[in-house]
Design an enzyme around this catalytic site. Sequence first.
Site, PDB file in Angstrom:
ATOM      1  N   LEU A  29     -23.529  -2.710  -9.077  1.00  0.00           N
ATOM      2  CA  LEU A  29     -23.704  -1.345  -9.519  1.00  0.00           C
ATOM      3  C   LEU A  29     -22.749  -1.063 -10.678  1.00  0.00           C
ATOM      4  O   LEU A  29     -23.151  -0.699 -11.772  1.00  0.00           O
ATOM      5  CB  LEU A  29     -23.363  -0.450  -8.311  1.00  0.00           C
ATOM      6  CG  LEU A  29     -23.825   0.976  -8.250  1.00  0.00           C
ATOM      7  CD1 LEU A  29     -25.340   1.006  -8.315  1.00  0.00           C
ATOM      8  CD2 LEU A  29     -23.369   1.592  -6.924  1.00  0.00           C
ATOM      9  N   GLY A  42     -18.115   3.326 -13.182  1.00  0.00           N
ATOM     10  CA  GLY A  42     -17.832   3.078 -11.776  1.00  0.00           C
ATOM     11  C   GLY A  42     -18.421   4.174 -10.927  1.00  0.00           C
ATOM     12  O   GLY A  42     -19.616   4.190 -10.627  1.00  0.00           O
ATOM     13  N   PHE A  82     -16.528  -6.111 -11.150  1.00  0.00           N
ATOM     14  CA  PHE A  82     -15.982  -6.017  -9.779  1.00  0.00           C
ATOM     15  C   PHE A  82     -17.065  -6.303  -8.727  1.00  0.00           C
ATOM     16  O   PHE A  82     -17.179  -5.580  -7.740  1.00  0.00           O
ATOM     17  CB  PHE A  82     -15.393  -4.616  -9.485  1.00  0.00           C
ATOM     18  CG  PHE A  82     -14.428  -4.120 -10.517  1.00  0.00           C
ATOM     19  CD1 PHE A  82     -13.394  -4.923 -10.953  1.00  0.00           C
ATOM     20  CD2 PHE A  82     -14.539  -2.837 -11.033  1.00  0.00           C
ATOM     21  CE1 PHE A  82     -12.486  -4.452 -11.901  1.00  0.00           C
ATOM     22  CE2 PHE A  82     -13.645  -2.360 -11.975  1.00  0.00           C
ATOM     23  CZ  PHE A  82     -12.615  -3.171 -12.418  1.00  0.00           C
ATOM     24  N   ARG A 110      13.663  -6.735  17.344  1.00  0.00           N
ATOM     25  CA  ARG A 110      14.826  -6.757  16.463  1.00  0.00           C
ATOM     26  C   ARG A 110      15.892  -5.801  16.992  1.00  0.00           C
ATOM     27  O   ARG A 110      15.581  -4.647  17.301  1.00  0.00           O
ATOM     28  CB  ARG A 110      14.387  -6.335  15.054  1.00  0.00           C
ATOM     29  CG  ARG A 110      15.503  -6.153  14.068  1.00  0.00           C
ATOM     30  CD  ARG A 110      16.143  -7.489  13.739  1.00  0.00           C
ATOM     31  NE  ARG A 110      17.438  -7.302  13.089  1.00  0.00           N
ATOM     32  CZ  ARG A 110      17.604  -7.281  11.772  1.00  0.00           C
ATOM     33  NH1 ARG A 110      16.576  -7.433  10.983  1.00  0.00           N
ATOM     34  NH2 ARG A 110      18.804  -7.116  11.268  1.00  0.00           N
ATOM     35  N   GLN A 170      16.187   6.703  16.699  1.00  0.00           N
ATOM     36  CA  GLN A 170      15.228   7.781  16.425  1.00  0.00           C
ATOM     37  C   GLN A 170      14.539   7.639  15.072  1.00  0.00           C
ATOM     38  O   GLN A 170      13.368   7.964  14.927  1.00  0.00           O
ATOM     39  CB  GLN A 170      15.924   9.133  16.523  1.00  0.00           C
ATOM     40  CG  GLN A 170      16.093   9.577  17.958  1.00  0.00           C
ATOM     41  CD  GLN A 170      16.442  11.039  18.067  1.00  0.00           C
ATOM     42  OE1 GLN A 170      16.885  11.649  17.095  1.00  0.00           O
ATOM     43  NE2 GLN A 170      16.273  11.597  19.241  1.00  0.00           N
ATOM     44  N   GLY A 198      13.797  -6.102   5.265  1.00  0.00           N
ATOM     45  CA  GLY A 198      13.703  -7.218   4.318  1.00  0.00           C
ATOM     46  C   GLY A 198      12.594  -8.192   4.695  1.00  0.00           C
ATOM     47  O   GLY A 198      11.894  -8.719   3.823  1.00  0.00           O
ATOM     48  N   GLU A 229     -15.327   1.946  -3.562  1.00  0.00           N
ATOM     49  CA  GLU A 229     -16.378   2.786  -2.998  1.00  0.00           C
ATOM     50  C   GLU A 229     -16.182   4.255  -3.390  1.00  0.00           C
ATOM     51  O   GLU A 229     -16.375   5.155  -2.588  1.00  0.00           O
ATOM     52  CB  GLU A 229     -16.374   2.623  -1.472  1.00  0.00           C
ATOM     53  CG  GLU A 229     -17.735   2.746  -0.819  1.00  0.00           C
ATOM     54  CD  GLU A 229     -18.662   1.579  -1.127  1.00  0.00           C
ATOM     55  OE1 GLU A 229     -18.222   0.422  -1.021  1.00  0.00           O
ATOM     56  OE2 GLU A 229     -19.813   1.843  -1.479  1.00  0.00           O
ATOM     57  N   THR A 277     -13.336   6.423  -5.965  1.00  0.00           N
ATOM     58  CA  THR A 277     -11.898   6.689  -5.823  1.00  0.00           C
ATOM     59  C   THR A 277     -11.684   7.904  -4.931  1.00  0.00           C
ATOM     60  O   THR A 277     -12.583   8.725  -4.759  1.00  0.00           O
ATOM     61  CB  THR A 277     -11.249   6.989  -7.188  1.00  0.00           C
ATOM     62  OG1 THR A 277     -11.824   8.212  -7.674  1.00  0.00           O
ATOM     63  CG2 THR A 277     -11.495   5.877  -8.180  1.00  0.00           C
TER      64      THR A 277
END
Lengths: 249, 382
Positions: free
Chosen positions: B121, B127, B152, B267, B278, B339, B362, B364
Site C-alpha cells: 500500500l 503512507g 516498507f 536482584r 517502593q 545496566g 498501521e 501513526t
Amino acid sequence: MKILVPVKRVPDPATTIRILPDGSGIATDNIKWVINPFDEIALEEALRIKEKQGGGDVALLSVGQQAWQEQLRTGLAMGADRAILVRADQPLDTLAIARVMAKIVGDEKPELVIIGKQAIDDDSNQVGQMLAEMLGWPQATFASKVEIAGTKCTVVREVDGGVETLAFELPAVITADLRLNEPRYASLPGIMKARKKELKEIPVDSLGLDLAPKLKIKALAAPAKRQAGRKVGSVEELVGVLHSEAKVI
Amino acid sequence: MAQTLDRDVIEAVRRFVDRDVIPVASELEHRDEYPHALVATMRELGLFGATIPAEHGGLGLSFVSYARLMTELSRGWMSLAGVLNSHLIMAYIITHHGTDEQRKRFLPAMAAGEKRGGLALTEPHAGSDVQSIRTTAVRHGDNYVLKGSKMFITNARHGTMLAVAAKTDPKAKPAYAGISMFAVEKNERGPTVSRNLKKLGYKGIDTCEVLLEELDVPAGNLIGGQEGQGFKQVMSALEVGRINVAARAVGVAQAAFENAIRYAQQRTTFGKPICEHQAVQLMLADMGTRLEAARLMVQSAAEKKDAGERCDVEAGMAKLFASEACAKVTLDAMRVLGGYGYTAEFPVERFYRDAPLMMIGEGTNEIQALVIARGLLSRNRI
C-alpha cells in the site's frame, strides 16, 4: 492396529511446585496442567505406528476427574482417534489405577498398550508393569526404540551401561522412555477437529473394582535448600575440606 | 458466529512460543536473520490460516482469538506477528471483497501457507495518506500493467504474493475513487524487491522497497473484479490491522513486564530484593496497570469486530493506547533491570527497540488520534 495410550494429567514441569503447609499435598492453584511428558512420548509413538501402518485406532485412556478432559483433548488434537475418561473423583493409588486400566483393556481389546515409563509428579514407575502383570502380557519397559512386524514386536530398552533388545509377541505393554521420540505439536486445525472427536466417560463405580488404597501419602516435604558454593585457594585446601567438612574422602 | 476465545488454540500457540521462539528470538534478531525454521513450524501449526474461514481451509478464528494469538507471538518475538499479519490482511480483503473465483483460487493455498501474501500500500511519499499513491494500473487486453514503487513492504522478499494498491483512474475525483487492489503473484518479471531496509527493531523480517516495472497482472486478479473499489477494501482491512498492531504492543509490553517483575525479585540491593523498594514497586504497579488496560481495550475492539460492528474508533483507541503503553512499559522494564537492561544479554533492549514500530506502523498515532476525534465527533453530533 488398535493401540491404547493411558495418559495422566500432571503439573507442567516448568511450574514451581509449592507444598501445602500441612504437608498433605501440593498447592494446585496457579498450576498449569499438561499431559505427563512420558505419556506424550507414548502417544507420539502410537501415532507413528498408526501412520506407518496406514491406519488403525489410537485411543487415549485417563482415570481421573472432569478436568482431565483438557489433557485428553490435547491428545486428540495431536492425532488420537478417541478418548476414554474413567471418572474417579477420589485419589487412587497405582494399584487401583492399574486395575481400572486392566478392566478397560479387557473391554477394549487393544493389541498394544503404550504408556509413559512413569509420571513426572510422583515418579512411581509402577502402572505399566502392574498392568502387564494383571493382563498376563509381555512387558517392555523404558523403550527407546519400537519396531512392529505383524504380531511380532522388537523393543530396544535403555539399561545401565547399555541397551537391551527384547523380542516378543503382541499383545503387550510398552513403557516409553525419554529418547523414544520427540512428540509433535498439536496443529491448530488438529485442535479444531479434536473438539468433535469422541470422549467417552465411564463412572469408576460402574466397573465394580476394589479400589481401596493400599498406599497412603503421610507427608510431603520440600528438599533442603541448596547452600551457596565457595571457592578454595588450592588443591591442598580442597582435599582438606573434602576430608574434614564434607567427609567424603 | 465465532466470538468466543479459542483457549486451546491460544494455549498451543503459547507453547510454541515458550518452547521454540523465546530461546532463539534474541539471537536471530541480533543477526537480523529471517526465521525460516520458525516460519516452517508456524506453517505446520496452521497459523497462516488463522482468520481464513473454515470453508476455505482456514481455522476461522474469531478476532478475539486472533488478537490473543498475535499477543502470544509478540510476547516471544514481535517480528513473527509481522510474518502473519499482512498475509492475513490480504486474505481478509480477498475473503470479503474478492470474487468467488478469487476466493477459491487463493484462500486454500494461503491457509496452508503455500502462498504467503503481503500488503503493498505504502509508497515512498504516501503512507497514512493512501489517496496520494502514484502507482498506476492500465488495462491492456487481458492484463493490467502496473507501474510504480512501494515502500516498507513486509513479506515482500519471502512471500509469494502481494495485494497491491494502484490507481486505475489517476484523475478520479475524489482521488480515492480511482484506487483498485490487485492480487499480484510474484514471478520472474516482478514485483522486484530492490532492497531490504535496515531498521531499529522489527528485525529478521523482510521490510522492503518493491518496484513494479510495467508488470503484467491478469485482469482476473483485480480484487472484486471491479475498478475503483480499492480504497474501501483497504479501509475495511485496516481495522483488523489496527487490532493486530495493538495486540502486538500488548505482547511486547507483557514480555517486558514479565522480565522486569522476575528480575525485581532476583536482584538484591541494600540487603533486599529490589521489588521491596517502593521506587521499583511504583514502576511495577504502573506497568501492570497500563498492560491490563491495553489488553482490555484490544479485547473490547476485537469483540466489536466479531459482532460485526464498526470498530474504527475502538481499534484506533486500542492501537493508540496500547502502543504508547508498550513504549512506556518497555522503557520502565529497562529501568528496573538497570545496566543489564541496556545490554544485549537481556531481551529487554529488544522489546524497547521493537516498541516504536507500533506507534508508527498501521497509521501513526497522530493519525489515529485524528481518526478517533473525527469518529467521536460524528457519533456525538449535537
